[in-house]
Scaffold this motif. Sequence first.
Motif, PDB file in Angstrom:
ATOM      1  N   ASP A 197      46.624  48.321  40.392  1.00 26.00           N
ATOM      2  CA  ASP A 197      46.123  47.193  41.289  1.00 26.00           C
ATOM      3  C   ASP A 197      46.488  47.341  42.567  1.00 26.00           C
ATOM      4  O   ASP A 197      46.583  46.498  43.313  1.00 26.00           O
ATOM      5  CB  ASP A 197      45.892  45.809  40.903  1.00 26.00           C
ATOM      6  CG  ASP A 197      47.532  45.250  40.500  1.00 26.00           C
ATOM      7  OD1 ASP A 197      48.467  45.930  41.064  1.00 26.00           O
ATOM      8  OD2 ASP A 197      47.570  44.209  40.064  1.00 26.00           O
ATOM      9  N   THR A 199      49.796  47.608  43.059  1.00 28.56           N
ATOM     10  CA  THR A 199      51.354  47.163  42.706  1.00 28.56           C
ATOM     11  C   THR A 199      51.535  47.301  41.281  1.00 28.56           C
ATOM     12  O   THR A 199      52.631  48.152  41.101  1.00 28.56           O
ATOM     13  CB  THR A 199      51.562  45.547  43.158  1.00 28.56           C
ATOM     14  OG1 THR A 199      50.995  45.619  44.382  1.00 28.56           O
ATOM     15  CG2 THR A 199      52.989  45.483  43.429  1.00 28.56           C
ATOM     16  N   ASP A 200      50.820  46.685  40.493  1.00 29.68           N
ATOM     17  CA  ASP A 200      51.187  46.827  38.935  1.00 29.68           C
ATOM     18  C   ASP A 200      50.237  47.771  38.426  1.00 29.68           C
ATOM     19  O   ASP A 200      49.216  47.979  38.839  1.00 29.68           O
ATOM     20  CB  ASP A 200      50.909  45.426  38.550  1.00 29.68           C
ATOM     21  CG  ASP A 200      52.024  44.578  38.983  1.00 29.68           C
ATOM     22  OD1 ASP A 200      53.128  44.638  38.888  1.00 29.68           O
ATOM     23  OD2 ASP A 200      51.947  43.266  39.568  1.00 29.68           O
ATOM     24  N   GLN A 262      44.082  51.611  43.974  1.00 28.08           N
ATOM     25  CA  GLN A 262      43.468  50.494  43.002  1.00 28.08           C
ATOM     26  C   GLN A 262      42.320  51.259  42.135  1.00 28.08           C
ATOM     27  O   GLN A 262      41.432  51.873  42.775  1.00 28.08           O
ATOM     28  CB  GLN A 262      42.897  49.495  43.828  1.00 28.08           C
ATOM     29  CG  GLN A 262      43.022  48.283  43.578  1.00 28.08           C
ATOM     30  CD  GLN A 262      42.610  47.071  44.485  1.00 28.08           C
ATOM     31  OE1 GLN A 262      41.156  47.049  44.709  1.00 28.08           O
ATOM     32  NE2 GLN A 262      43.475  46.489  45.157  1.00 28.08           N
ATOM     33  N   ALA A 307      40.573  42.487  36.742  1.00 28.20           N
ATOM     34  CA  ALA A 307      41.953  41.999  36.883  1.00 28.20           C
ATOM     35  C   ALA A 307      42.508  43.079  37.541  1.00 28.20           C
ATOM     36  O   ALA A 307      43.550  42.825  38.661  1.00 28.20           O
ATOM     37  CB  ALA A 307      42.677  41.723  35.677  1.00 28.20           C
ATOM     38  N   CYS A 308      42.054  44.356  37.484  1.00 33.96           N
ATOM     39  CA  CYS A 308      42.401  45.519  38.346  1.00 33.96           C
ATOM     40  C   CYS A 308      41.822  45.202  39.961  1.00 33.96           C
ATOM     41  O   CYS A 308      42.714  45.281  40.890  1.00 33.96           O
ATOM     42  CB  CYS A 308      41.981  46.478  37.927  1.00 33.96           C
ATOM     43  SG  CYS A 308      42.410  48.251  38.555  1.00 33.96           S
ATOM     44  N   GLU A 310      40.834  42.489  41.157  1.00 33.62           N
ATOM     45  CA  GLU A 310      41.547  41.265  41.731  1.00 33.62           C
ATOM     46  C   GLU A 310      43.026  41.234  42.090  1.00 33.62           C
ATOM     47  O   GLU A 310      43.628  40.087  42.321  1.00 33.62           O
ATOM     48  CB  GLU A 310      41.202  40.030  41.259  1.00 33.62           C
ATOM     49  CG  GLU A 310      39.700  39.966  41.186  1.00 33.62           C
ATOM     50  CD  GLU A 310      38.954  38.846  40.297  1.00 33.62           C
ATOM     51  OE1 GLU A 310      39.490  38.565  39.122  1.00 33.62           O
ATOM     52  OE2 GLU A 310      37.622  38.446  40.328  1.00 33.62           O
ATOM     53  N   GLU A 311      43.455  42.397  41.607  1.00 33.42           N
ATOM     54  CA  GLU A 311      45.004  42.456  41.822  1.00 33.42           C
ATOM     55  C   GLU A 311      45.759  41.420  41.258  1.00 33.42           C
ATOM     56  O   GLU A 311      46.653  40.909  41.648  1.00 33.42           O
ATOM     57  CB  GLU A 311      45.468  42.519  43.292  1.00 33.42           C
ATOM     58  CG  GLU A 311      44.657  43.447  44.298  1.00 33.42           C
ATOM     59  CD  GLU A 311      45.161  43.441  45.649  1.00 33.42           C
ATOM     60  OE1 GLU A 311      46.039  43.045  46.154  1.00 33.42           O
ATOM     61  OE2 GLU A 311      44.063  43.902  46.403  1.00 33.42           O
ATOM     62  N   ARG A 312      45.504  41.421  40.025  1.00 35.49           N
ATOM     63  CA  ARG A 312      46.165  40.394  38.785  1.00 35.49           C
ATOM     64  C   ARG A 312      46.343  41.231  37.768  1.00 35.49           C
ATOM     65  O   ARG A 312      46.339  40.376  36.502  1.00 35.49           O
ATOM     66  CB  ARG A 312      45.494  39.031  38.987  1.00 35.49           C
ATOM     67  CG  ARG A 312      44.046  39.145  38.732  1.00 35.49           C
ATOM     68  CD  ARG A 312      43.563  37.865  38.459  1.00 35.49           C
ATOM     69  NE  ARG A 312      42.009  37.920  37.976  1.00 35.49           N
ATOM     70  CZ  ARG A 312      41.868  38.371  36.891  1.00 35.49           C
ATOM     71  NH1 ARG A 312      42.363  38.378  35.827  1.00 35.49           N
ATOM     72  NH2 ARG A 312      40.372  38.376  36.655  1.00 35.49           N
ATOM     73  N   LEU A 313      46.767  42.309  37.874  1.00 38.95           N
ATOM     74  CA  LEU A 313      47.042  43.138  36.409  1.00 38.95           C
ATOM     75  C   LEU A 313      48.190  42.702  35.769  1.00 38.95           C
ATOM     76  O   LEU A 313      48.268  42.695  34.624  1.00 38.95           O
ATOM     77  CB  LEU A 313      47.239  44.609  36.583  1.00 38.95           C
ATOM     78  CG  LEU A 313      46.160  45.495  36.847  1.00 38.95           C
ATOM     79  CD1 LEU A 313      46.406  47.060  37.027  1.00 38.95           C
ATOM     80  CD2 LEU A 313      45.214  45.371  35.287  1.00 38.95           C
ATOM     81  N   SER A 314      49.250  42.125  36.287  1.00 33.31           N
ATOM     82  CA  SER A 314      50.543  41.577  35.863  1.00 33.31           C
ATOM     83  C   SER A 314      50.431  40.152  34.954  1.00 33.31           C
ATOM     84  O   SER A 314      51.026  39.852  34.047  1.00 33.31           O
ATOM     85  CB  SER A 314      51.424  41.157  36.953  1.00 33.31           C
ATOM     86  OG  SER A 314      50.986  39.978  37.849  1.00 33.31           O
ATOM     87  N   GLU A 315      49.117  39.607  35.028  1.00 32.68           N
ATOM     88  CA  GLU A 315      48.720  38.576  34.254  1.00 32.68           C
ATOM     89  C   GLU A 315      47.860  38.979  32.962  1.00 32.68           C
ATOM     90  O   GLU A 315      47.548  37.990  32.306  1.00 32.68           O
ATOM     91  CB  GLU A 315      47.801  37.611  35.045  1.00 32.68           C
ATOM     92  CG  GLU A 315      48.408  37.062  36.402  1.00 32.68           C
ATOM     93  CD  GLU A 315      47.201  36.441  37.077  1.00 32.68           C
ATOM     94  OE1 GLU A 315      46.109  36.207  36.724  1.00 32.68           O
ATOM     95  OE2 GLU A 315      47.502  36.029  38.306  1.00 32.68           O
TER      96      GLU A 315
END
Length: 418
Positions: A197, A199-200, A262, A307-308, A310-315
């Motif tokens: 994403d 970052t993650d 991303q 999730a990818c 929306e940049e929240r893969l860490s969740e």
Amino acid sequence: MNILILGGGGREHALAWAIRQNPKCDRLIVAPGNAGVADIARGAAIDICSRSDVIDFAEENAIDFVVIGPEAPLAAGVSDALRQAGFLVFGPSQAAAQLEASKSFTKEICDACRAPTAAWARFADAAAARAHVTKHGAPIVIKADGLAAGKGVTVAETVAQAHAAIDLIFEGEFGDTSVVIEEFMQGEEASFFVLCDGTDCLPIGTAQDHKRVGEGDTGPNTGGMGAYSPAPVLTAELQEQVMARIIRPTVAEMARKDMPFQGVLYAGLMIADGQARLVEYNVRFGDPECQVLMMRLGAQVLDLLLACAEERLSEIEASWADDHALGVVMAARGYPGDYEKGSRINGLSAISESGFEMVFHAGTAERDGQIIASGGRVLTCTGRGATLAEAHDRAYALVDRIDWPEGFCRRDIGWRAL
Ligand code: AMP
Ligand code: GLY
């Protein structure tokens, strides 16, 4: 949620099949789609590499999320244009898509982040490139620097072959003006798919494919004649090694260069002596690798892709069954060379599809209520099971129910792992 998938191959049929099963998906459109996709989603005849056509279409159809399947629209900057217009998109920017579109770009990223890969050099003129080959000898690998639809790579066994490949590139065969020459790596190839994403990173599976048209992995290269997942050679330990030495450093370097990646990073790896080195990156799912991955992931794919984007893969985590999938590509006789279009494919309507048996379409169309072949790779018969052998038997049972004399497939998909 209204979802638009761009593409019309087996990969996009498989993405549509998985996404459709997720209750978040209200309306699904696949552009252009194909005759198989038409059973589960609307098709649309738009130019998917035209930024304005895609944006107009997405606006007219109140699309909430766009999933980009193939590399061409990514390399054409369709994802950037969609994001600028306010759409949520799965797929990297044009700048980040250079990881697939430019061999030298990827090699420079690997050098900068010390990711293990083949030694390389780039040349802008034929004489210097030829001299480099003469000095290093064969085997050696010659690559057109840019996107060449999988045809720009020659693994040369002799210096003469390497010289001929260099001449072809400088004659403009691939519209390229530079060549990348690489050390030949020995080992077993496998593919690793990781959502990023920016970052993650989240690994979502491994696969192996068969690129050659003929049994025993012989004959000319194709887009892929079959695939299976997982790839036994990519053990959990090796996956961790690849994440630590190749994927995370690449993603960090891309972010540092202000080109956050991303989307799905598809790493082609060469494995030898317990070590993995990068052969190449692709910036999209593989075809037919996607078909086997989607069979294993199912409906959660939409949550993962969202999730990818929306940049929240860490969740989020991918949940895995301890299963296997194998896909066999049926192609038109003559592929990857010249082939006829328009032959009838019978037997499809009698097949009942499930989470264990799916026939994904690629080059198909409907004419007068009849499915016809309209491309080179036409179907991917895909099976899932508790073992690879079970998945294999299910896939070939599907193949055997399809009555298409003008088509062919390899009978040995998965041989290395079985
Ligand atoms: P690429 O388009 O870069 O993936 O190359 C196509 C295929 O060529 C790969 O899947 C490998 O089988 C082979 N190949 C590419 N680079 C190398 C290398 N440096 N050493 C050995 N084989 C390679
Ligand atoms: N099956 C190889 C690719 O999609 O590039």
